[in-house]
Motif scaffolding. Structure first.
Motif, PDB file in Angstrom:
ATOM      1  N   GLN A  49       0.802  -1.222   0.000  1.00 26.80           N
ATOM      2  CA  GLN A  49       0.000   0.000   0.000  1.00 26.80           C
ATOM      3  C   GLN A  49       0.836   1.273   0.000  1.00 26.80           C
ATOM      4  O   GLN A  49       0.467   2.261  -0.635  1.00 26.80           O
ATOM      5  N   VAL A  50       1.962   1.277   0.724  1.00 32.26           N
ATOM      6  CA  VAL A  50       2.624   2.566   0.975  1.00 32.26           C
ATOM      7  C   VAL A  50       4.068   2.659   0.509  1.00 32.26           C
ATOM      8  O   VAL A  50       4.627   3.761   0.498  1.00 32.26           O
ATOM      9  N   TYR A  51       4.715   1.552   0.145  1.00 32.76           N
ATOM     10  CA  TYR A  51       6.155   1.624  -0.169  1.00 32.76           C
ATOM     11  C   TYR A  51       6.404   1.438  -1.657  1.00 32.76           C
ATOM     12  O   TYR A  51       5.915   0.488  -2.277  1.00 32.76           O
ATOM     13  N   GLY A 219      -2.894  13.085   9.383  1.00 30.10           N
ATOM     14  CA  GLY A 219      -3.561  12.647   8.157  1.00 30.10           C
ATOM     15  C   GLY A 219      -2.790  13.126   6.958  1.00 30.10           C
ATOM     16  O   GLY A 219      -2.133  14.164   6.996  1.00 30.10           O
ATOM     17  N   ILE A 220      -2.860  12.375   5.880  1.00 27.21           N
ATOM     18  CA  ILE A 220      -2.126  12.723   4.675  1.00 27.21           C
ATOM     19  C   ILE A 220      -2.934  12.323   3.455  1.00 27.21           C
ATOM     20  O   ILE A 220      -3.665  11.319   3.474  1.00 27.21           O
ATOM     21  N   GLY A 221      -2.835  13.130   2.407  1.00 27.64           N
ATOM     22  CA  GLY A 221      -3.460  12.764   1.147  1.00 27.64           C
ATOM     23  C   GLY A 221      -2.550  11.830   0.365  1.00 27.64           C
ATOM     24  O   GLY A 221      -1.380  12.135   0.167  1.00 27.64           O
ATOM     25  N   PHE A 222      -3.067  10.691  -0.047  1.00 23.36           N
ATOM     26  CA  PHE A 222      -2.231   9.707  -0.727  1.00 23.36           C
ATOM     27  C   PHE A 222      -2.108  10.051  -2.211  1.00 23.36           C
ATOM     28  O   PHE A 222      -3.065  10.496  -2.834  1.00 23.36           O
ATOM     29  N   PRO A 223      -0.935   9.838  -2.784  1.00 21.19           N
ATOM     30  CA  PRO A 223      -0.746  10.123  -4.208  1.00 21.19           C
ATOM     31  C   PRO A 223      -1.593   9.174  -5.063  1.00 21.19           C
ATOM     32  O   PRO A 223      -1.803   8.023  -4.703  1.00 21.19           O
ATOM     33  N   LEU A 224      -2.043   9.667  -6.192  1.00 25.12           N
ATOM     34  CA  LEU A 224      -2.815   8.856  -7.133  1.00 25.12           C
ATOM     35  C   LEU A 224      -1.890   7.852  -7.794  1.00 25.12           C
ATOM     36  O   LEU A 224      -0.826   8.196  -8.301  1.00 25.12           O
ATOM     37  N   GLN A 225      -2.298   6.593  -7.786  1.00 27.79           N
ATOM     38  CA  GLN A 225      -1.503   5.552  -8.423  1.00 27.79           C
ATOM     39  C   GLN A 225      -1.971   5.356  -9.858  1.00 27.79           C
ATOM     40  O   GLN A 225      -3.156   5.100 -10.113  1.00 27.79           O
ATOM     41  N   GLU A 226      -1.069   5.495 -10.789  1.00 27.55           N
ATOM     42  CA  GLU A 226      -1.390   5.342 -12.221  1.00 27.55           C
ATOM     43  C   GLU A 226      -1.641   3.871 -12.564  1.00 27.55           C
ATOM     44  O   GLU A 226      -0.987   3.006 -12.030  1.00 27.55           O
TER      45      GLU A 226
END
Length: 226
Positions: A49-51, A219-226
């Protein structure tokens, strides 16, 4: 200017995945327990999910990695990153030395202390009382502060730089929470309730690009995954 943006240094602090003793609630300090299969799956799920490049923890933006010396923490980083190198081992991140309480449950520790004539007015609290035969809160604070000093110096020098500046720390249940308290400037006895799940990741950073304004990044906004 926002309190936090992509140019502000971050500390990603991770707790190792589940072990048999973390599953049962037994205090695990120096005992070098391996991860359970479920614990390995927890870390792999976090990594998925995050790395990775363009994700929350982007290895291209990571400058330093410090791990607890325990095998469960090292294995956690290896599962997270897919690497077995590029990190430093720090005794500052070792779990609290529980001394006489190693391998025991909280209720058993409190019963033991009462048998020894302790805690007549209130129940035992590790953050204030430490561990018989192990570490006090002052001793844990001292070793955390040693690493914190190094991290703050590093971040102060790179606060406004375009160089990689994020940091990864992998440690343990009590130690991750103790580190967060000290980063924010609180004594370990300060009643700030924090939780860290096995295989979980927390984020510490700074407000207003200011090394003197450490903050918990809630809290953080997650980057959009292409």
């Amino acid at each position: 200017m926002p309190d936090k943006d992509a140019s502000t240094p971050r500390i990603f602090i991770l707790r190792h995945g589940e072990t048999e003793w973390s599953k049962s609630g037994q205090y695990t300090g120096k005992t070098d327990m391996p991860l359970t299969p479920h614990g390995e799956a927890q870390v792999k799920g976090t990594a998925q999910q995050v790395y990775g490049l363009g994700k929350l923890i982007d290895p291209a933006k990571v400058a330093k990695i410090w791990l607890s010396p325990r095998k469960r923490a090292i294995k956690t980083y290896e599962l997270l990153s897919g690497r077995n190198d590029g990190y430093e081992i720090s005794e500052s991140l070792a779990e609290w030395d529980y001394g006489d309480y190693e391998g025991r449950l909280t209720k058993d520790i409190r019963a033991l202390r009462k048998d020894r004539g302790l805690d007549k007015e209130r129940e035992w609290d590790i953050w204030s009382d430490g561990c018989e035969g192990g570490e006090s809160s002052a001793e844990v604070t001292a070793r955390i502060d040693t690493l914190l000093k190094e991290i703050r110096t590093f971040h102060a020098n790179r606060m406004h730089s375009s160089e990689p500046k994020d940091i990864i720390l992998v440690a343990h249940g009590h130690l991750t929470r103790a580190f967060a308290k000290r980063f924010l400037g609180y004594e370990l006895s300060f009643p700030l309730s924090l939780m860290m799940e096995p295989g979980g990741v927390g984020i510490l950073s700074y407000q207003h690009h200011n090394i003197d304004e450490p903050a918990l990044l809630m809290g953080i906004g997650f980057p959009l995954q292409e």
